[in-house]
Design a protein around this motif. Structure first.
Motif, short mmCIF file in Angstrom:
data_model
loop_
_atom_site.label_atom_id
_atom_site.label_comp_id
_atom_site.label_asym_id
_atom_site.label_seq_id
_atom_site.Cartn_x
_atom_site.Cartn_y
_atom_site.Cartn_z
N LEU A 303 0.81 -1.21 0.00
CA LEU A 303 0.00 0.00 0.00
C LEU A 303 0.85 1.26 0.00
O LEU A 303 0.55 2.23 -0.72
N LYS A 304 1.93 1.29 0.79
CA LYS A 304 2.76 2.50 0.88
C LYS A 304 3.34 2.86 -0.48
O LYS A 304 3.38 4.04 -0.86
N ILE A 305 3.77 1.87 -1.22
CA ILE A 305 4.34 2.13 -2.55
C ILE A 305 3.26 2.62 -3.51
O ILE A 305 3.49 3.52 -4.33
N LEU A 306 2.07 2.06 -3.41
CA LEU A 306 0.97 2.50 -4.27
C LEU A 306 0.60 3.96 -4.00
O LEU A 306 0.20 4.68 -4.91
N LEU A 307 0.75 4.40 -2.76
CA LEU A 307 0.37 5.76 -2.39
C LEU A 307 1.50 6.76 -2.56
O LEU A 307 1.27 7.90 -2.98
N TYR A 308 2.72 6.35 -2.23
CA TYR A 308 3.84 7.31 -2.17
C TYR A 308 5.00 7.00 -3.12
O TYR A 308 5.91 7.82 -3.25
N GLY A 309 4.98 5.83 -3.76
CA GLY A 309 6.11 5.45 -4.59
C GLY A 309 7.19 4.78 -3.75
O GLY A 309 7.07 4.64 -2.53
N ASP A 310 8.25 4.39 -4.42
CA ASP A 310 9.37 3.69 -3.77
C ASP A 310 10.63 4.54 -3.90
O ASP A 310 11.12 4.78 -5.01
N SER A 311 11.17 4.99 -2.77
CA SER A 311 12.38 5.83 -2.80
C SER A 311 13.60 5.06 -3.27
O SER A 311 14.62 5.65 -3.60
N GLY A 312 13.50 3.73 -3.35
CA GLY A 312 14.64 2.92 -3.77
C GLY A 312 14.78 2.76 -5.27
O GLY A 312 15.75 2.16 -5.73
N ILE A 313 13.81 3.28 -6.03
CA ILE A 313 13.91 3.19 -7.49
C ILE A 313 13.84 4.60 -8.08
O ILE A 313 13.47 5.56 -7.40
N ASP A 314 14.20 4.73 -9.35
CA ASP A 314 14.29 6.07 -9.94
C ASP A 314 12.91 6.66 -10.26
O ASP A 314 11.88 5.98 -10.20
N HIS A 315 12.92 7.94 -10.65
CA HIS A 315 11.68 8.66 -10.89
C HIS A 315 10.87 8.05 -12.02
O HIS A 315 9.63 7.95 -11.94
N ASP A 316 11.54 7.64 -13.10
CA ASP A 316 10.82 7.13 -14.26
C ASP A 316 10.04 5.87 -13.92
O ASP A 316 8.88 5.70 -14.35
N ARG A 317 10.65 4.98 -13.15
CA ARG A 317 9.94 3.76 -12.76
C ARG A 317 8.79 4.09 -11.81
O ARG A 317 7.71 3.48 -11.90
N ASN A 318 9.03 5.03 -10.89
CA ASN A 318 7.94 5.45 -10.01
C ASN A 318 6.79 6.07 -10.80
O ASN A 318 5.62 5.88 -10.47
N ALA A 319 7.13 6.82 -11.85
CA ALA A 319 6.09 7.43 -12.69
C ALA A 319 5.22 6.37 -13.37
O ALA A 319 4.00 6.54 -13.51
#
Length: 335
Positions: A303-319
Motif C-alpha cells: 500500500l505505501k508504494i501504491l500511495l507514495y512510490g518507492d524511494s529505492g527506485i528512480d523517478h521514471d519507474r515510479n512514474a
C-alpha cells in the motif's frame, strides 16, 4: 491619533488646513486604526485573498496541481505575508483566520475534501504554518539588525547585550536585553518579540555573519512534496491524493465524516478503506492483477508504494507505477 482611550485634542493644522480625524489610515499597504489593533488590516487581507482563492477554485479542475501551487505562492501567500513581521502581534483569532485561508488553498490545490485532517493536508503539501514562516521572517530581520546590515534607524533601536559588563561565563552571555514592557500589546510587538526569538537561538547560529547562511541554518521545514504527487490527469491526481489523506469517497472515509451510515464495502467487508480498496476488494480483482503485474516489475506490491512510490527506485519507474495506480482508479470505476 492612535490610542486605546478616547481623547479630545485641539485641531491640528498643516499648511493652514485642519487635519481630519479618521478611524482608519492606510500607509505603505498597512491599515492602522485608532484602536491600535490589526483587525481592519487582517480583514482587508482576507477580503483580497478570498477573491483570489475563488479564482483558484474555478481553475482547480482544469489546471494541474503544480501550476495551482505556483499561483498560490505567487499571488495569495505573498499577500498574507506582506509586512507580516509588523502585524504579527495580531490576535489569535486573526492568525487562525489567515491559517484557514492557507488550509482552503491546500484543499483547492490537492483536491482534498472539506473535513480532511489539517495534519494530513500539511503532510501532503509540505507547507509550514504561516505562524512558523512569520517567526522565520522575524529572525531574518533580526539578523540584519544585529549584524548592522539594516538601516541605522533600526540598528539604533537594538538593546545592549545583557551581560556585557559581567566578567563570568553564563550561558546567556550573548543575549540581548529585553525591552521593559507594561502591557501585553507591547510585549508581543515587533522588537520585543524579535529579541525574545533571537535570544532563543544557540550561539553558533547567532554568530553566523552571512545572511544567506543564516537563513539556511534556521530555514523552516518547508520542502517540496514528492514530484510523484504532481503526475497524471487532474481527476485521478486528486483521487490519489484523497486516498493518501484518508478522506475520499470510500465508505470508511465518508463514515468518518458522518456522511454515510456505515463504513462497509458493497462486497460485504466491514470497512471500505484505502487498504481494502487497493489490496483486498474482490470487486476489482482483474484490475488489481493488472496493477500488480506493473508494480512487481520494479518493486514489491504494498500500500505505501501504491500511495507514495518507492524511494529505492528512480523517478521514471515510479512514474510508471503512479500511472498504473491511476489506471486502476479509472478502470475500477469506484469513483
Amino acid at each position: 491619533t492612535f490610542s486605546n482611550k478616547k481623547v479630545i485634542h485641539p485641531p491640528v493644522h498643516f499648511q493652514n488646513k485642519i487635519i481630519d480625524d479618521v478611524e482608519l489610515h492606510k500607509h505603505l499597504g498597512l491599515t492602522f486604526n485608532t484602536k491600535l489593533n490589526w483587525n481592519d488590516h487582517i480583514s482587508n487581507i482576507i477580503s483580497s485573498v478570498s477573491k483570489l482563492l475563488d479564482v483558484l477554485q474555478k481553475l482547480s479542475k482544469e489546471i494541474d496541481r503544480k501550476s495551482l501551487e505556483i499561483m498560490y505562492h505567487t499571488f495569495v501567500r505573498s499577500k498574507m505575508e506582506y509586512a507580516c513581521i509588523v502585524w504579527d502581534d495580531c490576535s489569535e483569532q486573526n492568525c487562525q483566520v489567515l491559517e484557514n485561508c492557507q488550509l482552503r488553498a491546500a484543499r483547492i490545490i490537492t483536491g482534498a475534501k472539506k473535513g480532511t485532517s489539517h495534519n494530513k493536508l500539511y503532510a501532503e503539501t509540505q507547507w509550514p504554518e504561516l505562524e512558523e514562516r512569520r517567526s522565520y521572517f522575524k529572525l531574518c530581520f533580526m539578523h540584519k539588525v544585529v549584524h548592522k546590515s539594516a538601516p541605522d534607524y533600526l540598528v539604533d533601536v537594538l538593546p545592549n547585550v545583557a551581560n556585557v559588563e559581567k566578567h563570568y561565563n553564563l550561558r546567556n552571555n550573548d543575549d540581548l536585553d529585553q525591552f521593559p514592557f507594561k502591557t501585553e500589546k507591547f510585549r508581543k510587538s515587533l522588537f520585543p518579540d524579535c529579541v525574545r526569538k533571537w535570544n532563543r537561538l544557540d550561539k553558533d547560529t547567532r554568530a553566523v555573519v552571512s545572511h544567506n547562511s543564516f537563513k539556511n541554518k534556521i530555514v523552516t521545514d518547508e520542502c517540496p512534496p514528492s514530484s510523484l504527487f504532481y503526475l497524471g490527469q487532474r481527476k485521478f491526481n486528486i483521487i490519489h491524493a484523497q486516498l493518501r489523506m484518508n478522506c475520499s469517497n470510500l465508505s470508511a472515509h465518508l463514515y468518518s465524516l458522518h456522511v454515510v451510515n456505515s463504513p462497509a464495502c458493497i462486497c460485504s467487508h466491514k470497512s471500505e478503506d484505502t487498504a481494502h480498496y487497493f489490496l483486498d476488494c474482490p470487486l476489482y480483482y482483474t484490475q488489481r492483477m493488472i496493477l500488480r503485474n506493473v508494480v512487481t516489475r520494479y518493486t514489491q506490491f504494498d500500500l505505501k508504494i501504491l500511495l507514495y512510490g518507492d524511494s529505492g527506485i528512480d523517478h521514471d519507474r515510479n512514474a510508471v507505477i503512479v500511472q498504473a495506480v491511476h489506471d486502476y482508479i479509472r478502470d475500477s470505476e469506484r469513483f
